[in-house]
Design a protein around this motif. Structure first.
Motif, PDB file in Angstrom:
ATOM      1  N   PRO A 175       0.821  -1.217   0.000  1.00 18.25           N
ATOM      2  CA  PRO A 175       0.000   0.000   0.000  1.00 18.25           C
ATOM      3  C   PRO A 175       0.850   1.261   0.000  1.00 18.25           C
ATOM      4  O   PRO A 175       1.990   1.262   0.477  1.00 18.25           O
ATOM      5  N   SER A 180      -5.195   7.379   0.854  1.00 20.94           N
ATOM      6  CA  SER A 180      -6.511   6.965   1.330  1.00 20.94           C
ATOM      7  C   SER A 180      -6.777   5.510   0.964  1.00 20.94           C
ATOM      8  O   SER A 180      -6.106   4.920   0.107  1.00 20.94           O
ATOM      9  N   ASP A 181      -7.786   4.921   1.608  1.00 23.52           N
ATOM     10  CA  ASP A 181      -8.194   3.552   1.286  1.00 23.52           C
ATOM     11  C   ASP A 181      -8.639   3.461  -0.171  1.00 23.52           C
ATOM     12  O   ASP A 181      -8.381   2.453  -0.836  1.00 23.52           O
ATOM     13  N   GLU A 182      -9.286   4.505  -0.657  1.00 26.11           N
ATOM     14  CA  GLU A 182      -9.760   4.504  -2.044  1.00 26.11           C
ATOM     15  C   GLU A 182      -8.579   4.467  -3.014  1.00 26.11           C
ATOM     16  O   GLU A 182      -8.565   3.682  -3.970  1.00 26.11           O
ATOM     17  N   ASN A 184      -5.561   3.383  -2.410  1.00 24.06           N
ATOM     18  CA  ASN A 184      -4.865   2.109  -2.306  1.00 24.06           C
ATOM     19  C   ASN A 184      -5.646   0.963  -2.929  1.00 24.06           C
ATOM     20  O   ASN A 184      -5.050   0.018  -3.462  1.00 24.06           O
ATOM     21  N   ARG A 185      -6.962   1.029  -2.885  1.00 28.67           N
ATOM     22  CA  ARG A 185      -7.758   0.025  -3.601  1.00 28.67           C
ATOM     23  C   ARG A 185      -7.498   0.160  -5.109  1.00 28.67           C
ATOM     24  O   ARG A 185      -7.326  -0.844  -5.816  1.00 28.67           O
ATOM     25  N   TYR A 188      -4.087  -1.293  -5.922  1.00 22.73           N
ATOM     26  CA  TYR A 188      -4.120  -2.757  -5.929  1.00 22.73           C
ATOM     27  C   TYR A 188      -4.685  -3.281  -7.247  1.00 22.73           C
ATOM     28  O   TYR A 188      -4.152  -4.235  -7.832  1.00 22.73           O
ATOM     29  N   ASP A 277     -15.091   0.565  -7.406  1.00 24.93           N
ATOM     30  CA  ASP A 277     -13.785   0.172  -7.928  1.00 24.93           C
ATOM     31  C   ASP A 277     -13.353   1.068  -9.082  1.00 24.93           C
ATOM     32  O   ASP A 277     -12.167   1.409  -9.208  1.00 24.93           O
ATOM     33  N   SER A 280     -12.104   4.131  -7.536  1.00 25.19           N
ATOM     34  CA  SER A 280     -10.819   3.953  -6.862  1.00 25.19           C
ATOM     35  C   SER A 280      -9.675   3.959  -7.874  1.00 25.19           C
ATOM     36  O   SER A 280      -8.601   4.508  -7.593  1.00 25.19           O
ATOM     37  N   TYR A 284      -6.629   6.697  -7.909  1.00 26.13           N
ATOM     38  CA  TYR A 284      -5.220   6.318  -7.940  1.00 26.13           C
ATOM     39  C   TYR A 284      -4.497   7.023  -9.089  1.00 26.13           C
ATOM     40  O   TYR A 284      -3.396   7.555  -8.907  1.00 26.13           O
TER      41      TYR A 284
END
Length: 423
Positions: A175, A180-182, A184-185, A188, A277, A280, A284
């Protein structure tokens, strides 16, 4: 009498309780397996497995797609659960080794046309779901696709172990610290399952991706795919987050329309992703842009092109060909129509170092895919039968120099090479 009957009922209930518990547990397990298969189906779309392992007229995932490479043609394999020609005998560990390490169940090596260096970042939970889907959610097929038969020494698959040591990747996903979590999603998905780098990252001397994650500036810096210039994704400063989402879900936005290999990616993969997704991934990509600003606009130059086309006087051959063949959809200002006809002013494919992508579209045409959120299949006709090599060169040269565009001209020889590749 009543007491005896009551005792018998209590005893019967006690005897039945374990049976009922077992049935409930079985139903629960069945439900969990169904959820896992459904999750695996979604992940297979995110990984674009359908596009590479399916061909028209054959069962899904039965393989046979010819993949052009500098080494020769590599055919995708049958990944249905057939036990003879597919992967029906694979254990979950063998499946994981094939996906993340490029090693088949028989120990032989896959060629990196299978993007296992990117799939190395897929986590164990997602591997488990993918395995469940391909073993239990895909219909087995005994179709035997053509076998890959490269010339020596590339035919020696064992040699791939040296390629893997030198150019491969076995690092899991890391990560982005502080993101943010968004974001990093999105990282990924882009760096792993989406294997976006396999097309959008430049290749090195060993035909390897020069980078596998955001820590290297070569990652998503653009590349070349079968003669098509692939635009950089490392910071699309001139697109908003919503425009990236629209492009992923529909193949079109206010500025561009999908073309080339990306058409299949949108149709088979990104248009099936959840809104979360898709958002996200966009987050990114915008994260990679950082503080980058869109390129400066030369309003005077753009207006001069528009005015000349509007007056239709003293036109060059390229300008006349544009008026006759392109202006009805892309207009004299080169802006096109939002979510319908792509913008030519400032377009990546127009300003690419190589003109081959633009030439390809002029000759062959293009079609926007039909997706759930944009079902219309808008199509641009090809002009290969109508324009000769010199005319296409003049038209492309005008487009690459008009409005805000500033790319080198195109020669008839450039067009001839692309035309021959299409034939």
């Amino acid at each position: 009498m009543k007491r005896q009957l009551l005792n018998r009922l209590v005893m019967a209930n006690l005897l039945l309780m374990p049976l009922c518990g077992s049935a409930f547990a079985a139903d629960q397990a069945s439900g969990d397996q169904a959820d896992l298969i459904k999750r695996g189906e979604y992940l297979s779309r995110a990984g674009d497995c359908m596009a590479c392992h399916s061909v028209p007229g054959k069962p899904d995932y039965a393989g046979g797609l010819p993949i052009k490479s500098d080494l020769g043609v590599i055919y995708s394999t049958n990944i249905t659960p057939d036990k003879n020609v597919g992967i029906g005998n694979y254990t979950e560990e063998q499946f994981s080794d094939a996906v993340r390490e490029g090693i088949r169940a028989d120990g032989s090596h896959l060629y990196p046309a299978m993007p296992y260096p990117d799939y190395a970042k897929v986590n164990d939970e997602d591997i488990k779901a993918l395995y469940a889907y391909f073993m239990h959610g895909v219909k087995a097929s005994d179709y035997q696709p053509p076998k890959t038969d490269l010339s020596f020494p590339f035919s020696q698959r064992w040699g791939m172990m040296f390629w893997n040591w030198t150019f491969g990747n076995d690092d899991g996903f890391e990560p982005i610290k502080g993101a943010s979590d968004e974001v990093n999603r999105g990282a990924y998905l882009v760096e792993g399952l989406g294997h976006c780098g396999s097309c959008h990252t430049p290749r090195g001397v060993g035909m390897q991706e020069k980078a596998y994650d955001h820590t290297d500036e070569d990652f998503l810096a653009g590349g070349d795919l079968n003669g098509w210039p692939v635009p950089p994704l490392r910071g699309i400063a001139h697109w908003t987050k919503q425009e990236i989402i629209d492009y992923l879900q529909t193949g079109r936005n206010d500025k561009a329309g999908v073309g080339g290999e990306m058409t299949s990616v949108v149709y088979n993969s990104t248009s099936h992703m959840t809104d979360e997704d898709a958002a996200s991934i966009a987050a990114y990509i915008k994260h990679l842009a950082g503080d980058d600003k869109p390129a400066a606009v030369d309003a005077a130059k753009a207006q001069a092109t528009t005015d000349k086309l509007t007056s239709a006087k003293d036109l060059t051959l390229g300008e006349r060909l544009y008026i006759d063949n392109c202006a009805a959809c892309h207009f004299v200002d080169g802006k096109g129509a939002a979510k319908a006809f792509p913008q030519l002013d400032g377009a990546s494919i127009v300003n690419a170092d190589s003109p081959d992508g633009l030439i390809n579209v002029i000759l062959k045409g293009a079609q926007l895919p039909s997706t759930e959120k944009a079902p219309s299949e808008l199509k641009m006709p090809g002009f290969a039968h109508r324009l000769d090599d010199n005319e296409v060169a003049m038209l492309a040269s005008f487009i690459r120099s008009g409005w805000n565009n500033n790319a080198p001209g195109v020669t008839a020889e450039d067009v001839k090479k692309v035309r021959e590749s299409l034939e």
